[in-house]
Design a protein around this motif. Structure first.
Motif, PDB file in Angstrom:
ATOM      1  N   SER A  60     -31.235 -37.131  -0.081  1.00  0.00           N
ATOM      2  CA  SER A  60     -32.478 -37.325   0.134  1.00  0.00           C
ATOM      3  C   SER A  60     -32.806 -36.564   1.644  1.00  0.00           C
ATOM      4  O   SER A  60     -32.545 -37.109   2.573  1.00  0.00           O
ATOM      5  CB  SER A  60     -32.809 -38.927   0.236  1.00  0.00           C
ATOM      6  OG  SER A  60     -34.300 -38.737   0.560  1.00  0.00           O
ATOM      7  N   ASN A  61     -33.596 -35.439   1.463  1.00  0.00           N
ATOM      8  CA  ASN A  61     -33.967 -34.685   2.679  1.00  0.00           C
ATOM      9  C   ASN A  61     -35.307 -34.384   2.883  1.00  0.00           C
ATOM     10  O   ASN A  61     -35.849 -33.799   3.624  1.00  0.00           O
ATOM     11  CB  ASN A  61     -33.182 -33.038   2.488  1.00  0.00           C
ATOM     12  CG  ASN A  61     -31.788 -33.235   2.731  1.00  0.00           C
ATOM     13  OD1 ASN A  61     -31.362 -34.149   3.471  1.00  0.00           O
ATOM     14  ND2 ASN A  61     -31.166 -32.314   2.058  1.00  0.00           N
ATOM     15  N   ASP A  63     -37.305 -33.105   1.157  1.00  0.00           N
ATOM     16  CA  ASP A  63     -37.512 -31.746   0.644  1.00  0.00           C
ATOM     17  C   ASP A  63     -39.004 -31.632  -0.258  1.00  0.00           C
ATOM     18  O   ASP A  63     -39.231 -32.706  -0.864  1.00  0.00           O
ATOM     19  CB  ASP A  63     -36.506 -31.105  -0.371  1.00  0.00           C
ATOM     20  CG  ASP A  63     -35.133 -30.929   0.519  1.00  0.00           C
ATOM     21  OD1 ASP A  63     -35.288 -30.331   1.638  1.00  0.00           O
ATOM     22  OD2 ASP A  63     -34.146 -31.000  -0.042  1.00  0.00           O
TER      23      ASP A  63
END
Length: 175
Positions: A60-61, A63
């Protein structure tokens, strides 16, 4: 679970629409209660409204992702002179969120195959930055190129894709 590319190769999605890529995100596409799996059949009436689309990256970035939906078999699978027919573009979709949280660049258009069995391809690209403010919708839905769209917007290869089949439903007879 990142999906295998084999169904995309067998279904000629890799080649007709997309280049070979390495899956790097999970893509969940659901019409009402029907989960889309590669090569499954979905009736046009069941896909009249936009599906729920959730994209989950490996980590989980926060993005952002772009989603493109096309029909490479328009107007007919034997003579796809309109390849690819554009059905939907959504950009700036936050990771882990539904596509309705992104910016819809081209409004969703459900399957309307005039003849034969058509493939409907949903491809997801990871964005390097937010692009919704600078993106212009194409002038027409016919002869769209997913590859060219990705190139023009510096998206690279897809990170996920899925396709389903749909064919014209027989008209209901009124008595």
């Amino acid at each position: 679970m990142v999906r295998s590319l084999e169904p995309l190769v067998v279904g000629r999605v890799i080649g007709d629409v997309l280049d070979m890529f390495t899956p790097a995100a999970d893509l969940s596409v659901t019409y009402a209660s029907k989960q889309v799996a590669n090569g499954c059949e979905i009736k046009p009436s069941a896909a009249a409204d936009a599906p729920t689309v959730v994209i989950q990256g490996p980590i989980s970035n926060n993005d952002l992702y772009a989603l493109v939906m096309v029909d490479p078999d328009a107007p007919s699978p034997s003579e796809p002179t309109f390849r690819e027919w554009l059905h939907w573009i959504v950009v700036d979709i936050p990771e882990g969120s539904d596509a309705n949280k992104g910016k819809e660049v081209v409004q969703y258009m459900g399957p309307q195959p005039p003849t034969g069995i058509h493939r409907y391809v949903l491809a997801v690209f990871k964005q390097n930055r937010a692009i919704g403010g600078s993106l212009r919708p194409p002038n027409t839905r016919s002869n769209f190129s997913t590859r060219q769209f990705a190139s023009q917007n510096a998206l690279g290869l897809p990170v996920a894709a899925v396709y389903f089949n749909s064919q014209k439903q027989p008209a209901t007879k009124k008595r």
